[in-house]
Each structure stands twice: as structure tokens, then as C-alpha cells.
Scaffold this active site. Structure first.
Site, PDB file in Angstrom:
ATOM      1  N   HIS A 143     -21.197 -20.557 -36.867  1.00 14.96           N
ATOM      2  CA  HIS A 143     -19.747 -20.721 -36.878  1.00 14.96           C
ATOM      3  C   HIS A 143     -19.064 -19.392 -36.593  1.00 14.96           C
ATOM      4  CE1 HIS A 143     -20.662 -24.559 -38.613  1.00 14.96           C
ATOM      5  NE2 HIS A 143     -21.074 -24.039 -39.757  1.00 14.96           N
TER       6      HIS A 143
ATOM      7  N   GLU B  86     -18.963 -20.823 -45.203  1.00 12.42           N
ATOM      8  CA  GLU B  86     -19.267 -21.954 -46.087  1.00 12.42           C
ATOM      9  C   GLU B  86     -20.329 -21.558 -47.102  1.00 12.42           C
ATOM     10  OE1 GLU B  86     -20.443 -24.679 -43.003  1.00 12.42           O
ATOM     11  OE2 GLU B  86     -22.573 -24.241 -43.262  1.00 12.42           O
TER      12      GLU B  86
ATOM     13  N   ARG C 111     -23.459 -25.271 -31.501  1.00 12.13           N
ATOM     14  CA  ARG C 111     -24.827 -25.780 -31.609  1.00 12.13           C
ATOM     15  C   ARG C 111     -25.724 -24.971 -30.680  1.00 12.13           C
ATOM     16  NH1 ARG C 111     -23.673 -30.975 -30.341  1.00 12.13           N
ATOM     17  NH2 ARG C 111     -22.956 -31.388 -32.453  1.00 12.13           N
TER      18      ARG C 111
END
Length: 315
Positions: free
Chosen positions: A97, A115, A192
Site C-alpha cells: 500500500h 494497517e 497487487r
């Protein structure tokens, strides 16, 4: 409403790697046996939780944020956090990310995505991917281009109760047979890198984002050091996993009765296990496994009773 907890109805997302543990473990009414994500506390446009109780019942969380800002008392321009439960019945793609600065420029003003994961359950020997072995960006790109995944990727065996902090720029993936509660910035931006060459039910491979992914990956990998702290409040053990500019995340284990003072900010609560009740000046509110709610600013002092395990987060 400021003196009532704001209970939320989650949104479910089907994924190629999803399963049925969200139904079997939390008794959620999921759309299929390929349900990978429960967006439990979300104001993100891609899936918003709905207020379940009180005078604002039926509002999306984002609408409540805009219409009743006094409930939150935040300086953020948008609801800052997103709480999910993930069920990985298969390996997730290897991904990364961006940070806020990169996402602002390259993703139409979206937040970056830092996260963290609390491991709820897993199969014996289950692994996550957390980091990589490349020493330079050039080496990283060469190994990606050559498909040298076994040499590149760092795998870590996990067990229930483990906690992992995943800053932006960290190459990562959940492995097969793992369920986690994830606390993250309110962003849906994922690059990805590798998806095991698998195909969806229409025979298509999923899109990769190699250029952006390589650009934002931290090289060499920097492990996120976390130092847990604990304190006891009545019959509740409070474990602080992480506290920084993105979020504070704690686990509360209540076995009996505990009284808490008024909180200085709005607080997100997810009941991971058990049952009990939350009392404040306005009344008593039953709690059970799978409940997600917000204690708004001004909620006041409160008492927890029962045998309960929570993940608690706030700005």
C-alpha cells in the site's frame, strides 16, 4: 445520540480467496461461501456501515460523520479508520500500500494505507508474508520480473493472538486458513504484486500493479517493531498494541466488572468473543460476539460487565 453507543451493521465483500468463517465464527448472514471481508466499521464509499440503533438509524456512517460532526470531534476531513474482519480460505495476493503523500498525488486524493492485524484464528502452521529479502530497489525489481518469489518473500508462521503492524510500503499477504481483525486507514488502495497466476470463475487473471507496487515498496524491508504495554482497569486487562499518528489499537479482556472514565475521543469497539453489557447514565446495552459499535464523543463514563474480548481503536 452522544450518550448512546452507535451500533453498526457491517458490509460484506466477496473475494476469490474468501470463505464461510464469517458465518460459522460470527453468525453473520454472508452473501456466499466466498465472503472474504466484513467491513465492520466503515465510512469508505466502497462499502459503508449502516447505523443500527437510535435516532440516526438507517444512516450510512459517512452521512452521520458529515451531518453530526459533534459526535466525533475529529479534525480529519473524512472518517479516518476502517475496521474489517478478513477470512482467508485461500492465499491473498502479495501486495503493498502507498503512503498518504503518494496516494494523494496518484490515487485522486485517497488516503494511504497503514494497517495492522490481530490474528483471530488460523490453521496449524498457517503463514503470512511480511517483508522481503531484496537489498536494493534494482534487486527487488529483478526478482519480481524473474518470478523468484520463494527467494524474495519473507514468510512468518502465525498463531491466534498474534499482532502485526503493517506500515505503508510493507510487502505483505495473509496466507490460507487465517482470520484477522484489521484496523487500517480508511483507504481501499492496494497494489497487487503477485497473485499466484490464479484465475477467477470467468477464467481471467486479476490485474497486477507492478510499476506502482515496486515504486512504493520499502527497500530494504524495515520490520515494524512493536512494544506492547498492559494495564488493569477493574476486571479488564488492557493491552496496547500500537499507538501512533495513524491509530491506537488495544485489546480489552473483561472478566467481571470494570468502570471507565469518559473517553477523550470517539472510540471504535469490536466484540471478538463472549457476552455481557455496557452501562452508562442512559441505560444498559447488551453486547455479544460480532457486535461493532462506536462510543461517540460525550458518551460519558461507562461500565462493562461480563466475559468479553474487544479490539478497541481510535485516532
Amino acid at each position: 445520540m452522544a450518550n448512546q453507543p452507535i451500533f453498526l451493521e457491517p458490509v460484506f465483500q466477496e473475494r476469490i480467496w474468501g470463505g464461510k468463517q464469517l458465518r460459522e465464527q460470527f453468525n453473520y448472514d454472508i452473501p456466499s461461501d466466498r465472503t472474504g471481508e466484513c467491513w465492520a466499521v466503515s465510512a469508505h464509499p466502497n462499502g459503508q456501515s449502516i447505523v443500527h440503533n437510535g435516532p440516526y438509524k438507517g444512516l450510512k456512517l459517512g452521512e452521520l460523520w458529515e451531518q453530526q460532526p459533534q459526535l466525533f470531534g475529529s479534525n480529519a476531513s473524512k472518517f479516518p479508520l476502517l475496521t474489517k474482519i478478513l477470512d482467508a480460505s485461500d492465499d491473498l495476493s502479495v501486495q503493498v500500500h502507498p503512503d498518504d503523500a503518494y496516494a494523494q498525488v496518484n490515487e485522486n486524493g485517497e488516503l494511504g494505507k497503514t494497517e495492522c492485524w490481530y490474528i483471530l484464528g488460523c490453521e496449524p502452521g498457517a503463514e503470512i508474508i511480511y517483508g522481503h529479502h531484496a537489498a536494493t530497489k534494482e534487486q527487488f525489481k529483478q526478482m519480481v520480473d524473474a518470478g523468484q518469489w520463494d527467494k524474495l518473500l519473507t514468510r512468518v508462521t502465525v498463531k491466534p493472538g498474534d499482532f502485526f503492524y503493517v506500515p505503508s510500503g510493507t510487502l505483505h499477504a495473509l496466507g490460507k486458513g487465517i482470520q484477522v481483525l484489521e484496523t487500517q486507514q480508511s483507504s481501499d488502495t492496494t497494489y497487487r504484486i503477485y497473485d499466484y497466476d490464479r484465475k477467477d470463475d470467468k477464467g481471467n487473471t486479476r490485474e497486477l500493479h507492478l510499476d506502482k507496487g515496486i515504486e512504493v515498496t520499502t527497500v530494504p524491508h524495515v520490520g515494524a517493531e512493536t512494544t506492547f504495554s498492559t494495564e488493569t482497569v477493574g476486571d479488564t486487562l488492557v493491552t496496547t498494541f500500537v499507538s501512533n499518528s495513524f491509530f491506537t489499537v488495544q485489546k480489552w479482556n473483561t472478566n467481571g466488572e470494570s468502570s471507565f472514565p469518559e473517553q477523550a475521543q470517539f472510540v471504535i469497539c469490536s466484540v471478538l468473543d463472549g457476552a455481557g453489557e455496557l452501562d452508562n447514565a442512559t441505560g444498559s446495552y447488551p453486547l455479544k460476539k460480532g457486535d461493532h459499535f462506536i462510543l461517540p464523543l460525550g458518551f460519558g463514563a461507562f461500565t462493562l460487565r461480563g466475559e468479553l474480548e474487544f479490539i478497541i481503536s481510535h485516532e
